[in-house]
Design an enzyme around this catalytic site. Structure first.
Site: not given
Length: 446
Positions: A174, A249, A370
């Site tokens: 990720e 995450h 993000c």
């Protein structure tokens, strides 16, 4: 200070919509089928970029990707003209069309993992595009991401690019959202911390409600590709209990900057042991970890997820003190705001809070952290970056005019089959590649 941290924020794409595609991301699920405003989303992101550039921070832009992704729709059996492909997809599988129209590449913390030259054996900055294997709508991003990064960091004397890891669950990756770098100045060797949710070979524990998107095996492969010294590399498991509470995450429960790690009490599995290893390895580089641990009694995991307290940016100011960048949702929560206010008044390294309204991104589960990919560069490397992607007064004006020209202020899932939206998107991206000097990076330009 030697070196710079450059933040490259994702420019929100024209098809930004709320489809609830990201199982495990509770904000994404909660806002499924809401009406989105792509124009506002893009402008909110640009305002953050410009504000930080105006404060003297190095700030760049990453472009959105082509959506709807017609080449993948064709691969999946839809045929005829582009208009026909969209119409068939909407009729036969609207969820699939939605997935292939996602603007999720705005969250550039998932674009790649980046290792600075100070940490790599060959003295180059290394990039590995994330395969984002766990979610189909994101797994299609890697190829274009690689092309964009190569166009931005295109001097082989300074930059090394690696393809995404194999597209299988074993190597689920990720990107930088599960990667921290802890040390002193940006230009000096530091400890890289790879955070994972599960270990395929010999793992002890994993979440049960929501998927663990990142594997230890992926982090180990990237560390090898980036030629990192194992003496200064740490692999830490995220607490599976918080993954099951919506911490999909690591950047939803922890954030680092230089020698500071701002994290929740429940962020990591066997947390004390993990941080002790980080401390030991930092000490060999004459650096001391400053761990700011937020107790559950002050901020619950649920409140951390709802406000994105940890999905923040910590930036070093010219005076050496740090500023934390948080979303408006953190200010609106009395408990979280109380904690932040006390923290900046306590005499610690973080002494200032900056708040941004990022509501359009937040409703899809993406906060300030993000939206940005961190790249630590020295002076020579910074000069080698494509200068046209760096934020300044002129680019800010140009990109706002570009958004005004091409973006809609209202979008629903039904609009995704509109062939005019596809045409608008391609015309916009064709113009954007000229503005940013990227060349032909999109499938429709090939």
């Amino acid at each position: 200070m030697s070196g710079y941290e450059v933040n490259f924020d994702g420019l929100v794409g024209l098809t930004h919509h709320y489809a609830g595609l990201s199982f495990g991301n509770e904000a994404s699920t909660q806002h499924q089928n809401s009406v989105s405003n792509p124009k506002l989303a893009a402008k909110q992101g640009l305002l953050k970029m410009k504000a930080l550039a105006d404060l003297g921070f190095q700030q760049g832009v990453l472009p959105p990707q082509e959506r709807p992704h017609v080449p993948m729709l064709r691969k999946l059996g839809f045929s005829g003209s582009d208009e026909s492909v969209l119409a068939q997809a909407m009729q036969q599988s609207p969820r699939l069309l939605s997935a292939l129209s996602s603007a999720s590449c705005m969250w550039t913390a998932n674009a790649a993992t980046v290792s600075p030259s100070a940490d790599s054996a060959d003295g180059k900055v290394h990039f590995t595009a994330a395969n984002l294997n766990n979610k189909f709508h994101r797994a299609i991003e890697a190829e274009t991401t690689s092309g964009v990064l190569r166009a931005m960091f295109n001097d082989p004397r300074h930059f090394a690019h690696h393809e995404a890891l194999p597209q299988v669950a074993l190597f689920g990756d990720e990107g930088a959202a599960n990667h921290n770098r802890l040390g002193g100045d940006y230009g000096k060797r530091s400890v890289q911390m790879f955070v994972y949710g599960r270990q395929e070979f010999g793992g002890e524990i994993a979440p049960t409600r929501y998927p663990a998107r990142q594997t230890r095996e992926a982090g180990e492969a990237i560390a090898r590709l980036h030629q990192l010294d194992e003496q200064h590399t740490v692999f830490v498991q995220q607490n599976p209990e918080v993954i099951d509470q919506g911490v999909f995450h690591n950047d939803v429960i922890a954030v680092s900057n230089q020698n500071v790690l701002f994290h929740h009490q429940q962020a990591f599995y066997r947390q004390q042991q993990a941080l002790d290893e980080v401390r030991r390895k930092m000490a060999t580089l004459d650096s001391e970890l400053v761990a700011i641990e937020v107790p559950t009694t002050r901020v619950s995991v649920a409140d951390a997820v709802a406000t994105y307290l940890f999905n923040s940016q910590i930036l070093t100011k010219p005076n050496g003190k740090m500023m934390i960048v948080v979303p408006e949702e953190s200010r609106q929560h009395s408990g979280v705001w109380s904690y932040l206010s006390e923290m900046v008044a306590s005499g610690g390294p973080i002494d200032e809070i900056k708040v941004f309204d990022l509501r359009e991104s937040m409703r899809n589960g993406g906060g300030p952290a993000c939206l940005r990919l961190r790249v630590a560069l020295n002076e020579q490397e910074l000069r080698a970056v494509n200068p046209r992607v760096m934020m300044n007064d002129s680019l800010f004006i140009t990109l706002n005019e570009w958004v005004d020209r091409y973006y809609r202020d209202r979008l629903t899932q039904n609009d995704l089959a509109d062939p005019q939206l596809l045409r608008e998107g391609r015309e916009a991206l064709d113009s954007l590649t000229t503005i940013l000097g990227l060349g032909s990076v999109y499938p429709f330009q090939q």
